[in-house]
Design a protein around this motif. Structure first.
Motif, PDB file in Angstrom:
ATOM      1  N   GLU A 261      15.904 -12.066  50.315  1.00 10.23           N
ATOM      2  CA  GLU A 261      16.498 -12.874  49.248  1.00 10.23           C
ATOM      3  C   GLU A 261      15.926 -12.624  47.854  1.00 10.23           C
ATOM      4  OE1 GLU A 261      15.900 -16.709  51.103  1.00 10.23           O
ATOM      5  OE2 GLU A 261      17.994 -16.704  51.761  1.00 10.23           O
ATOM      6  N   GLN A 262      14.938 -11.745  47.734  1.00  9.78           N
ATOM      7  CA  GLN A 262      14.357 -11.449  46.423  1.00  9.78           C
ATOM      8  C   GLN A 262      14.194  -9.937  46.245  1.00  9.78           C
ATOM      9  OE1 GLN A 262      12.448 -13.866  48.380  1.00  9.78           O
ATOM     10  NE2 GLN A 262      13.764 -15.419  47.481  1.00  9.78           N
TER      11      GLN A 262
ATOM     12  N   ALA B 294      18.292 -16.565  46.801  1.00  9.61           N
ATOM     13  CA  ALA B 294      18.105 -17.703  47.707  1.00  9.61           C
ATOM     14  C   ALA B 294      18.648 -18.986  47.073  1.00  9.61           C
ATOM     15  CB  ALA B 294      16.623 -17.878  48.032  1.00  9.61           C
ATOM     16  N   GLY B 295      18.941 -19.949  47.907  1.00 14.22           N
ATOM     17  CA  GLY B 295      19.426 -21.247  47.456  1.00 14.22           C
ATOM     18  C   GLY B 295      18.320 -22.177  47.005  1.00 14.22           C
ATOM     19  N   GLU B 296      17.092 -21.677  46.954  1.00 16.17           N
ATOM     20  CA  GLU B 296      15.948 -22.470  46.488  1.00 16.17           C
ATOM     21  C   GLU B 296      15.046 -21.584  45.642  1.00 16.17           C
ATOM     22  OE1 GLU B 296      13.190 -22.103  50.447  1.00 16.17           O
ATOM     23  OE2 GLU B 296      14.822 -23.547  50.442  1.00 16.17           O
ATOM     24  N   ALA B 297      14.191 -22.199  44.842  1.00 20.80           N
ATOM     25  CA  ALA B 297      13.270 -21.452  43.981  1.00 20.80           C
ATOM     26  C   ALA B 297      12.342 -20.586  44.829  1.00 20.80           C
ATOM     27  CB  ALA B 297      12.460 -22.418  43.128  1.00 20.80           C
ATOM     28  N   ALA B 298      11.907 -19.465  44.254  1.00 22.63           N
ATOM     29  CA  ALA B 298      11.001 -18.551  44.946  1.00 22.63           C
ATOM     30  C   ALA B 298      10.063 -17.918  43.933  1.00 22.63           C
ATOM     31  CB  ALA B 298      11.784 -17.469  45.672  1.00 22.63           C
ATOM     32  N   THR B 299       8.855 -17.604  44.375  1.00 26.46           N
ATOM     33  CA  THR B 299       7.888 -16.918  43.526  1.00 26.46           C
ATOM     34  C   THR B 299       7.815 -15.461  43.951  1.00 26.46           C
ATOM     35  OG1 THR B 299       6.618 -18.946  43.215  1.00 26.46           O
ATOM     36  CG2 THR B 299       5.499 -16.882  42.726  1.00 26.46           C
TER      37      THR B 299
ATOM     38  N   LEU C 193      11.177 -18.009  40.145  1.00 24.73           N
ATOM     39  CA  LEU C 193      12.580 -17.933  39.755  1.00 24.73           C
ATOM     40  C   LEU C 193      13.331 -19.111  40.348  1.00 24.73           C
ATOM     41  CD1 LEU C 193      13.226 -14.161  40.489  1.00 24.73           C
ATOM     42  CD2 LEU C 193      12.979 -15.214  38.235  1.00 24.73           C
ATOM     43  N   PRO C 194      14.270 -19.689  39.605  1.00 25.72           N
ATOM     44  CA  PRO C 194      15.065 -20.770  40.178  1.00 25.72           C
ATOM     45  C   PRO C 194      16.014 -20.231  41.250  1.00 25.72           C
ATOM     46  CG  PRO C 194      15.893 -20.174  38.010  1.00 25.72           C
ATOM     47  CD  PRO C 194      14.642 -19.373  38.235  1.00 25.72           C
ATOM     48  N   ALA C 195      16.632 -21.117  41.988  1.00 24.81           N
ATOM     49  CA  ALA C 195      17.637 -20.720  42.970  1.00 24.81           C
ATOM     50  C   ALA C 195      18.703 -19.882  42.269  1.00 24.81           C
ATOM     51  CB  ALA C 195      18.271 -21.950  43.606  1.00 24.81           C
ATOM     52  N   HIS C 196      19.079 -18.768  42.856  1.00 28.28           N
ATOM     53  CA  HIS C 196      20.082 -17.852  42.302  1.00 28.28           C
ATOM     54  C   HIS C 196      19.712 -17.408  40.890  1.00 28.28           C
ATOM     55  CE1 HIS C 196      22.434 -18.912  45.778  1.00 28.28           C
ATOM     56  NE2 HIS C 196      22.292 -20.186  45.471  1.00 28.28           N
ATOM     57  N   GLY C 197      18.409 -17.276  40.633  1.00 28.05           N
ATOM     58  CA  GLY C 197      17.940 -16.952  39.297  1.00 28.05           C
ATOM     59  C   GLY C 197      17.561 -15.485  39.135  1.00 28.05           C
TER      60      GLY C 197
END
Length: 88
Positions: A31-32, A51-56, A77-81
Motif C-alpha cells: 500500500e505504500q 491505504a485507507g488509513e495514514a501510514a509512515t 502520509l494521510p490515507a490515499h495521500g
C-alpha cells in the motif's frame, strides 16, 4: 482538481531536469511506495500511500507538493495521500 494540476505543472517547470531523470525504488509495500528521481545532481522523492488509513514511510526532505507530517526519520502520509519532497 484544477489547483492540484497547477501545483504539479509548477513543480515540473521548476525542475526542468525531470525529463532526463532516472528513477529508483526506495520502499515498496502493498500500500505504500517511495521512489527517488534524480538527474544533474538534483533529486526529488515521491511518496505514495494508497491505504485507507495514514501510514509512515521512510522519506525525509522539504515538502514541495502534496501533504505529509515528519515523524522521526519518516514521513506520515494521510490515507490515499502523496507527497513530493526535495531530496538531499
Amino acid at each position: 482538481m484544477f489547483a492540484l494540476h497547477q501545483e504539479l505543472v509548477g513543480l515540473r517547470r521548476r525542475h526542468r531536469w525531470l525529463h532526463r531523470a532516472r528513477t529508483e525504488q526506495l520502499h515498496l509495500t502493498n500500500e505504500q511506495l517511495v521512489y527517488r528521481t534524480a538527474a544533474d545532481g538534483e533529486a526529488l522523492l515521491v511518496a505514495l500511500n494508497v491505504a485507507g488509513e495514514a501510514a509512515t514511510v521512510p522519506a525525509a526532505g522539504e515538502l514541495l507538493a502534496g501533504s505529509g507530517t515528519p515523524r522521526g526519520a519518516g514521513l506520515e502520509l494521510p490515507a490515499h495521500g502523496w507527497a513530493v519532497l526535495a531530496a538531499g
